[in-house]
Design a protein around this motif. Structure first.
Motif, PDB file in Angstrom:
ATOM      1  N   THR A  19       0.658  -1.172  -0.161  1.00 16.85           N
ATOM      2  CA  THR A  19      -0.092  -0.062  -0.219  1.00 16.85           C
ATOM      3  C   THR A  19       0.860   1.313   0.054  1.00 16.85           C
ATOM      4  O   THR A  19       1.900   1.331   0.351  1.00 16.85           O
ATOM      5  N   SER A  20       0.343   2.267  -0.775  1.00 12.12           N
ATOM      6  CA  SER A  20       1.093   3.443  -0.696  1.00 12.12           C
ATOM      7  C   SER A  20       0.154   4.708  -0.737  1.00 12.12           C
ATOM      8  O   SER A  20      -0.843   4.547  -1.631  1.00 12.12           O
ATOM      9  N   ASP A  21       0.212   5.765  -0.181  1.00 19.49           N
ATOM     10  CA  ASP A  21      -0.555   7.103  -0.148  1.00 19.49           C
ATOM     11  C   ASP A  21      -0.266   7.918  -1.359  1.00 19.49           C
ATOM     12  O   ASP A  21       0.585   7.324  -1.843  1.00 19.49           O
ATOM     13  N   SER A  22      -1.016   8.736  -1.610  1.00 20.27           N
ATOM     14  CA  SER A  22      -0.647   9.782  -2.644  1.00 20.27           C
ATOM     15  C   SER A  22      -0.922  11.269  -2.100  1.00 20.27           C
ATOM     16  O   SER A  22      -1.595  11.416  -1.227  1.00 20.27           O
ATOM     17  N   THR A  23      -0.412  12.063  -3.075  1.00 21.17           N
ATOM     18  CA  THR A  23      -0.541  13.521  -2.651  1.00 21.17           C
ATOM     19  C   THR A  23      -0.730  14.242  -3.880  1.00 21.17           C
ATOM     20  O   THR A  23       0.135  14.079  -4.862  1.00 21.17           O
ATOM     21  N   ASP A  45       1.231   8.640  -9.200  1.00 18.75           N
ATOM     22  CA  ASP A  45       0.557   9.778  -8.609  1.00 18.75           C
ATOM     23  C   ASP A  45      -0.741   9.398  -7.621  1.00 18.75           C
ATOM     24  O   ASP A  45      -1.441  10.070  -7.029  1.00 18.75           O
ATOM     25  N   LYS A  46      -0.933   8.012  -7.892  1.00 20.17           N
ATOM     26  CA  LYS A  46      -2.540   7.676  -7.342  1.00 20.17           C
ATOM     27  C   LYS A  46      -1.911   6.817  -5.800  1.00 20.17           C
ATOM     28  O   LYS A  46      -0.666   6.664  -5.815  1.00 20.17           O
ATOM     29  N   TYR A  87      -3.792  -2.084  -7.855  1.00 23.19           N
ATOM     30  CA  TYR A  87      -5.012  -1.093  -8.206  1.00 23.19           C
ATOM     31  C   TYR A  87      -4.567   0.177  -7.825  1.00 23.19           C
ATOM     32  O   TYR A  87      -3.670   0.303  -6.956  1.00 23.19           O
ATOM     33  N   GLY A  88      -5.242   1.143  -8.201  1.00 28.28           N
ATOM     34  CA  GLY A  88      -4.837   2.551  -7.873  1.00 28.28           C
ATOM     35  C   GLY A  88      -6.392   3.313  -7.467  1.00 28.28           C
ATOM     36  O   GLY A  88      -7.522   2.901  -7.792  1.00 28.28           O
TER      37      GLY A  88
END
Length: 198
Positions: free
Chosen positions: A45-49, A74-75, A162-163
């Motif tokens: 999992t990774s966050d986005s800004t 970016d997502k 998934y994004g």
């Protein structure tokens, strides 16, 4: 002498019986079973800004969303590993959940992107992208501001990415002066992956 003879005869009988039932080799087999249970996991999992381009406009303005960006990083991203067909359910807070009044019926229910420093929110939505790469970026599924969405097309996979795209509407805000205050507006999206009903 008779007892000794009987004993000797008994010994002779035992010896001949042992010879008759002599076994020098035997064979059989066993089966080793390994049971694989249903398996589902969420990894990587990774966050986005997203840096909002125009505080006076909605998510339709280029720069106020990242759901169609060619750069998948970016997502927010997550990977599903599953040996069964599965459903993905996303849940997030809306303005209604936070106790805010939606600005107009025409704009509908808003996702609650919240700025903890300024203690105010902007509206918007999210999109689930089942294939977050440049060649399939138009596959993104709108989640709207409803607060939940389900994707029910997951198939067994060693790892499918998934994004989740941000659709920010800073022109819809609870901030002072009806304009989005500076700062980071965050929206936590809960991801649940479960075995599909068959």
């Amino acid at each position: 002498m008779k007892a000794l003879f009987a004993t000797a005869g008994g010994l002779a009988l035992l010896a001949s019986g042992a010879l008759a039932n002599s076994v020098t080799e035997a064979s059989d087999s066993v089966t080793l079973n390994a049971v694989v249970q249903d398996y589902i996991a969420i990894t990587n999992t990774s966050d986005s800004t997203l840096t909002v381009a125009d505080v006076t406009a909605g998510s339709g303005v280029n720069g106020n969303n990242n759901d169609t960006n060619e750069n998948k990083e970016d997502k927010a991203l997550f990977t599903v590993i599953a040996n069964v067909e599965y459903d993905i359910v996303l849940d997030w807070e809306t303005w209604d959940d936070a106790g805010y009044t939606n600005p107009t019926p025409d704009w509908g229910l808003q996702a609650n992107y919240y700025n903890s420093y300024a203690d105010c929110s902007i509206g918007g939505a999210i999109k689930l992208d089942p294939n977050p790469n440049p060649d399939s970026r138009n596959d993104a599924l709108p989640g709207g501001g409803t607060g939940t969405m389900t994707y029910d097309q997951g198939v067994p996979t060693f790892g499918h990415e998934y994004g989740i795209g941000t659709e920010a509407s800073p022109n819809i805000t609870t901030c002072d002066g009806d304009i989005a205050a500076p700062g980071t507006y965050s929206l936590e999206v809960a991801i649940t992956v479960s075995k599909a009903d068959t």
